[in-house]
Write a protein that holds these residues in place. Structure first.
Motif, PDB file in Angstrom:
ATOM      1  N   LYS A  96      65.951 -29.179 120.883  1.00  0.00           N
ATOM      2  CA  LYS A  96      66.082 -30.539 120.353  1.00  0.00           C
ATOM      3  C   LYS A  96      65.042 -31.507 120.917  1.00  0.00           C
ATOM      4  O   LYS A  96      65.062 -32.691 120.599  1.00  0.00           O
ATOM      5  N   ILE A  97      64.147 -30.999 121.779  1.00  0.00           N
ATOM      6  CA  ILE A  97      63.090 -31.856 122.326  1.00  0.00           C
ATOM      7  C   ILE A  97      62.127 -32.231 121.201  1.00  0.00           C
ATOM      8  O   ILE A  97      61.774 -31.379 120.372  1.00  0.00           O
ATOM      9  N   LEU A 105      55.459 -27.308 125.689  1.00  0.00           N
ATOM     10  CA  LEU A 105      54.822 -26.202 126.409  1.00  0.00           C
ATOM     11  C   LEU A 105      55.069 -26.326 127.911  1.00  0.00           C
ATOM     12  O   LEU A 105      55.380 -25.342 128.586  1.00  0.00           O
ATOM     13  N   PHE A 106      54.945 -27.551 128.429  1.00  0.00           N
ATOM     14  CA  PHE A 106      55.164 -27.776 129.857  1.00  0.00           C
ATOM     15  C   PHE A 106      56.620 -27.510 130.239  1.00  0.00           C
ATOM     16  O   PHE A 106      56.906 -26.837 131.238  1.00  0.00           O
ATOM     17  N   ILE A 107      57.537 -28.056 129.425  1.00  0.00           N
ATOM     18  CA  ILE A 107      58.956 -27.866 129.717  1.00  0.00           C
ATOM     19  C   ILE A 107      59.328 -26.388 129.654  1.00  0.00           C
ATOM     20  O   ILE A 107      60.071 -25.885 130.496  1.00  0.00           O
ATOM     21  N   VAL A 110      58.112 -24.616 132.838  1.00  0.00           N
ATOM     22  CA  VAL A 110      58.985 -24.925 133.982  1.00  0.00           C
ATOM     23  C   VAL A 110      60.311 -24.184 133.848  1.00  0.00           C
ATOM     24  O   VAL A 110      60.829 -23.601 134.813  1.00  0.00           O
ATOM     25  N   PHE A 111      60.849 -24.188 132.645  1.00  0.00           N
ATOM     26  CA  PHE A 111      62.125 -23.520 132.379  1.00  0.00           C
ATOM     27  C   PHE A 111      62.015 -22.015 132.608  1.00  0.00           C
ATOM     28  O   PHE A 111      62.882 -21.389 133.241  1.00  0.00           O
ATOM     29  N   ASP A 112      60.952 -21.407 132.102  1.00  0.00           N
ATOM     30  CA  ASP A 112      60.750 -19.961 132.255  1.00  0.00           C
ATOM     31  C   ASP A 112      60.616 -19.568 133.724  1.00  0.00           C
ATOM     32  O   ASP A 112      61.211 -18.580 134.173  1.00  0.00           O
ATOM     33  N   VAL A 113      59.833 -20.335 134.464  1.00  0.00           N
ATOM     34  CA  VAL A 113      59.643 -20.038 135.889  1.00  0.00           C
ATOM     35  C   VAL A 113      60.970 -20.176 136.634  1.00  0.00           C
ATOM     36  O   VAL A 113      61.311 -19.342 137.483  1.00  0.00           O
TER      37      VAL A 113
END
Length: 374
Positions: A96-97, A105-107, A110-113
């Motif tokens: 929903k971003i 891409l940045f979020i 961060v989420f994946d890491v």
């Protein structure tokens, strides 16, 4: 037939959760974009290891090192699956971003890491916990009609077999002796192997120091390897086997024990509460040893003050305990089942399958029976 059905069901479930973990988590990590083939083949190898584990589980011809490795894969699969579910769950707000490419891409990075660190921490912590010696847990339980205090050490689910052997059993006995108990009880799943392979693995049971004796009831795993022969062997080690029978201990309590609930499934030596309680003294408190806490479903007004059980491993790997509760009424700790009956369920000293524990530490329990004041 039951073993074969269980093996195929376990293989099917593990194959599906491995597929889910790969498609819904590992494949979506941009960090692994260049090594997707390696990740895919790693998941295939894990699945093949698990297939081998369950197909030869009861054949007892798998090398102990391979047994340990293959069983560890089950723990890895389950923990990856839990993280994959979380990954999917948290993708709902991410979707929903607002559609700003650089922001998304940045979020996502961060989420994946974050999720990858969570997965590695979860798995590492699980195996580190699995290798720890059982902790000592002490519990006070107040019993109606008890004339004097009594201490009981409970050990359960030791699972001596290909992974845990003589040295582990010896260490458990040393911990038990250090507790200086009046009585020691073993509530099932003591071993995971046939009698002809036990050798000296259980010999340290002879060295248990207990003023009022050592008492044992079998668990479901004993049924897999010949419950009668196992009970006979345990008896030769100076342990009283309570197979649907009872004893009066020190003119203080009735101690009864039942065979395991799996006896019903095997149609062989099922639990028999009536027989187990046939010779108890009604004026004394009654303690019942039952491997599975769901023995409470067999009760129909019997006077039982306390039931000591194991079997659940406390869930062993959180949140697996939620699934255990679909089968068992109680998971870990002390419960007030009815006005007159309490149930205590121990996490167990050993483990089954992977050497992994999360939020369910292995334990040896010292139970202090206290006089309940009016």
């Amino acid at each position: 037939m039951f073993r074969l059905s269980f093996a195929f069901a376990a293989i099917a479930v593990l194959s599906l959760i491995n597929f889910y973990s790969y498609k819904r988590f590992l494949k979506r990590l941009d960090l692994f974009f260049k090594i997707q083939d390696v990740i895919k083949w790693a998941m295939i190898v894990i699945t093949l290891c698990e297939i081998c584990y369950f197909l030869v589980l009861r054949l007892d011809n798998l090398d102990p090192i391979l047994y340990t490795l293959f069983s560890a894969m089950i723990g890895v699969s389950f923990m990856l699956f839990c993280v994959a579910l979380l990954y999917d769950l948290f993708h709902i707000p991410y979707a929903k971003i607002p559609h700003d490419y650089s922001r998304r891409l940045f979020i996502k990075m961060v989420f994946d890491v974050t999720m990858l660190i969570l997965a590695l921490s979860y798995i590492t912590k699980g195996f580190l916990n699995g290798m720890k010696a059982p902790r000592i847990k002490e519990v006070d339980i107040f019993i109606d009609g008890l004339e004097s205090e009594l201490s009981i050490v409970q050990i359960t689910d030791v699972h001596i077999g290909k992974t845990l052997g003589k040295s582990f059993m010896d260490d458990v006995v040393k911990q038990v002796n250090a507790l200086d108990a009046d009585m020691v009880v073993i509530t099932g799943d003591l071993i995971d192997m046939p009698v002809n392979q036990i050798g000296d693995k259980l010999d340290s049971l002879r060295a248990i120091q207990s003023r009022l004796g050592v008492y044992y009831v079998p668990g479901n795993h004993e049924y897999f390897y010949g419950v009668h022969k196992i009970m006979e062997h345990v008896h030769t080690l100076g342990v009283h086997v309570l197979s649907n029978r009872s004893m009066v201990i020190n003119h203080t309590i009735n101690l009864a024990g039942v065979m395991d609930m799996s006896g019903k499934r095997f149609d062989f030596e099922p639990p028999d509460l009536k027989r187990a309680l046939l010779h108890v003294k009604p004026e004394l408190p009654t303690i019942l040893l039952s491997h599975q806490p769901k023995i409470v479903k067999e009760m129909s007004g019997e006077k039982i003050d306390l039931i000591l059980s194991g079997h659940t491993h406390g869930g062993q790997i959180f949140p697996f305990g939620l699934l255990v509760l679909l089968d068992q009424p109680y998971l870990s700790g002390l419960y007030q089942h009815s006005k007159h009956t309490q149930v205590f369920v121990s996490n167990g000293a050993g483990f089954w399958g992977p050497a992994v524990r999360i939020m369910a530490p292995s334990e040896i329990v010292k139970i202090n029976l206290k006089v309940k004041k009016a």
